[in-house]
Design a protein around this motif. Structure first.
Motif, PDB file in Angstrom:
ATOM      1  N   UNK A  72      -9.589 -10.849   4.224  1.00  0.00           N
ATOM      2  CA  UNK A  72      -8.838 -10.571   3.075  1.00  0.00           C
ATOM      3  C   UNK A  72      -7.350 -10.954   3.648  1.00  0.00           C
ATOM      4  N   UNK A  73      -6.514 -10.440   2.775  1.00  0.00           N
ATOM      5  CA  UNK A  73      -5.102 -10.714   3.280  1.00  0.00           C
ATOM      6  C   UNK A  73      -4.617  -9.602   4.182  1.00  0.00           C
ATOM      7  N   UNK A  74      -3.509  -9.881   4.739  1.00  0.00           N
ATOM      8  CA  UNK A  74      -3.122  -8.907   5.961  1.00  0.00           C
ATOM      9  C   UNK A  74      -2.647  -7.775   5.384  1.00  0.00           C
ATOM     10  N   UNK A  75      -3.251  -6.646   5.966  1.00  0.00           N
ATOM     11  CA  UNK A  75      -2.751  -5.298   5.523  1.00  0.00           C
ATOM     12  C   UNK A  75      -2.072  -4.590   6.641  1.00  0.00           C
ATOM     13  N   UNK A  76      -1.424  -3.741   6.038  1.00  0.00           N
ATOM     14  CA  UNK A  76      -0.404  -2.943   7.121  1.00  0.00           C
ATOM     15  C   UNK A  76      -0.344  -1.597   6.747  1.00  0.00           C
ATOM     16  N   UNK A  77      -0.873  -0.540   7.506  1.00  0.00           N
ATOM     17  CA  UNK A  77      -0.739   0.863   7.356  1.00  0.00           C
ATOM     18  C   UNK A  77      -0.285   1.478   8.461  1.00  0.00           C
ATOM     19  N   UNK A  78       0.831   2.662   7.993  1.00  0.00           N
ATOM     20  CA  UNK A  78       1.330   3.501   9.245  1.00  0.00           C
ATOM     21  C   UNK A  78       0.144   4.469   9.387  1.00  0.00           C
ATOM     22  N   UNK A  79       0.105   4.869  10.583  1.00  0.00           N
ATOM     23  CA  UNK A  79      -0.874   5.872  10.966  1.00  0.00           C
ATOM     24  C   UNK A  79      -0.211   6.773  11.927  1.00  0.00           C
ATOM     25  N   UNK A  80      -0.858   8.353  11.879  1.00  0.00           N
ATOM     26  CA  UNK A  80       0.088   9.286  12.716  1.00  0.00           C
ATOM     27  C   UNK A  80      -0.253   9.126  13.928  1.00  0.00           C
ATOM     28  N   UNK A  81       1.095   9.293  14.627  1.00  0.00           N
ATOM     29  CA  UNK A  81       1.221   9.054  16.068  1.00  0.00           C
ATOM     30  C   UNK A  81       1.339   7.853  16.554  1.00  0.00           C
ATOM     31  N   UNK A  82       1.364   6.854  15.715  1.00  0.00           N
ATOM     32  CA  UNK A  82       1.675   5.401  16.091  1.00  0.00           C
ATOM     33  C   UNK A  82       3.004   4.829  15.769  1.00  0.00           C
ATOM     34  N   UNK A  83       3.638   4.306  16.946  1.00  0.00           N
ATOM     35  CA  UNK A  83       5.244   3.969  16.279  1.00  0.00           C
ATOM     36  C   UNK A  83       5.067   2.941  15.143  1.00  0.00           C
ATOM     37  N   UNK A  84       4.426   1.695  15.491  1.00  0.00           N
ATOM     38  CA  UNK A  84       4.274   0.825  14.270  1.00  0.00           C
ATOM     39  C   UNK A  84       3.307   0.835  13.505  1.00  0.00           C
ATOM     40  N   UNK A  85       3.179   0.265  12.327  1.00  0.00           N
ATOM     41  CA  UNK A  85       1.883   0.425  11.392  1.00  0.00           C
ATOM     42  C   UNK A  85       1.130  -0.448  11.837  1.00  0.00           C
ATOM     43  N   UNK A  86      -0.266  -0.388  11.711  1.00  0.00           N
ATOM     44  CA  UNK A  86      -1.381  -1.363  12.064  1.00  0.00           C
ATOM     45  C   UNK A  86      -1.410  -2.348  11.030  1.00  0.00           C
ATOM     46  N   UNK A  87      -1.680  -3.531  11.785  1.00  0.00           N
ATOM     47  CA  UNK A  87      -1.650  -4.791  11.015  1.00  0.00           C
ATOM     48  C   UNK A  87      -2.917  -5.231  11.214  1.00  0.00           C
ATOM     49  N   UNK A  88      -3.598  -5.267  10.359  1.00  0.00           N
ATOM     50  CA  UNK A  88      -5.362  -5.959  10.299  1.00  0.00           C
ATOM     51  C   UNK A  88      -5.807  -6.602   9.191  1.00  0.00           C
ATOM     52  N   UNK A  89      -7.046  -7.318   9.557  1.00  0.00           N
ATOM     53  CA  UNK A  89      -7.587  -7.631   8.098  1.00  0.00           C
ATOM     54  C   UNK A  89      -9.042  -7.157   8.185  1.00  0.00           C
ATOM     55  N   UNK A  90      -9.599  -7.332   6.779  1.00  0.00           N
ATOM     56  CA  UNK A  90     -10.786  -6.931   6.383  1.00  0.00           C
ATOM     57  C   UNK A  90     -11.945  -7.902   6.825  1.00  0.00           C
ATOM     58  N   UNK A  91     -12.774  -7.885   7.552  1.00  0.00           N
ATOM     59  CA  UNK A  91     -13.656  -8.997   7.757  1.00  0.00           C
ATOM     60  C   UNK A  91     -14.867  -8.794   6.391  1.00  0.00           C
ATOM     61  N   UNK A  92     -14.959 -10.256   5.881  1.00  0.00           N
ATOM     62  CA  UNK A  92     -15.821 -10.418   4.674  1.00  0.00           C
ATOM     63  C   UNK A  92     -17.107 -11.017   5.222  1.00  0.00           C
ATOM     64  N   UNK A  93     -18.135 -11.152   4.669  1.00  0.00           N
ATOM     65  CA  UNK A  93     -19.231 -11.972   4.586  1.00  0.00           C
ATOM     66  C   UNK A  93     -20.195 -11.205   5.595  1.00  0.00           C
TER      67      UNK A  93
END
Length: 196
Positions: A174-195
């Motif tokens: 999918x598109x590149x997602x970015x999510x801030x998470x607790x106790x991690x300085x930078x938001x996580x940047x990740x993809x969802x794997x489809x198929x």
């Protein structure tokens, strides 16, 4: 780094498996095969935390390139997803899932990361394990995963995809997602794997 955690396991334990011995047997059945899958793809078993299997790719010999390690982790994630969905959903203890919890079988949420980590024998039992911010990020990433979802950190996908491994060709992201998470300085940047 790979973290794989059974979706809704607390509810499954309370409302489907119910008895401690049934929970233990079920976790053994699932984790035994999940660890065999890690080994088939060149990973090593780090530990289990509850029903979450943690695998490392590279240690202890670090023979492969980072890209090849990322490919191996993604392939292992896909195989764990398929095994959990197809084989474990047919497990006698899980056959009541759809009836009781309205779930379409068993699922697993997986996080895959490519990060530097410090590996060795640690703790009072001198168990082989790994420590790094990458381990923490992978745990947070896995916790963001929904039912039967594999999330791959941006760095892992970018290291794996140029290798053009035929096994990866059947997956899309999918598109590149970015999510801030607790106790991690930078938001996580990740993809969802489809198929999968």
């Amino acid at each position: 780094i790979l973290f794989a955690d059974i979706n809704g396991f607390t509810r499954i334990c309370e409302q489907v498996l119910e008895r401690p011995e049934r929970i233990g047997t079920f976790v053994d059945d699932w984790s035994d095969e999940a660890v065999r899958i890690l080994h088939r793809h060149g990973g090593v078993f780090d530990k289990m935390v509850g029903d979450c299997v943690i695998g490392l790719f590279g240690p202890p010999f670090f023979k492969d390139s980072p890209g090849n390690r990322a490919v191996a982790a993604i392939k292992a994630a896909a195989e764990i997803q398929a095994f959990t969905r197809d084989t474990m959903s047919a497990h006698p203890e899980i056959s009541r899932l759809s009836e009781i919890l309205k779930m379409p079988g068993l699922g697993v949420a997986i996080g895959v990361n490519l990060a530097v980590s410090f590996c060795g024998l640690f703790g009072p039992n001198r168990n082989y394990t790994s420590f790094s911010t990458g381990m923490n990020q992978t745990a947070r990433l896995q916790s963001l995963g929904a039912f039967r979802e594999t999330l791959v950190m941006k760095e892992a996908w970018e290291a794996a995809s140029p290798l053009k491994d035929p096994a990866l060709a059947k997956y899309t992201i999918g598109s590149l997602d970015e999510t801030p998470v607790k106790n991690v300085a930078q938001p996580l940047r990740y993809y969802r794997l489809n198929g999968i």
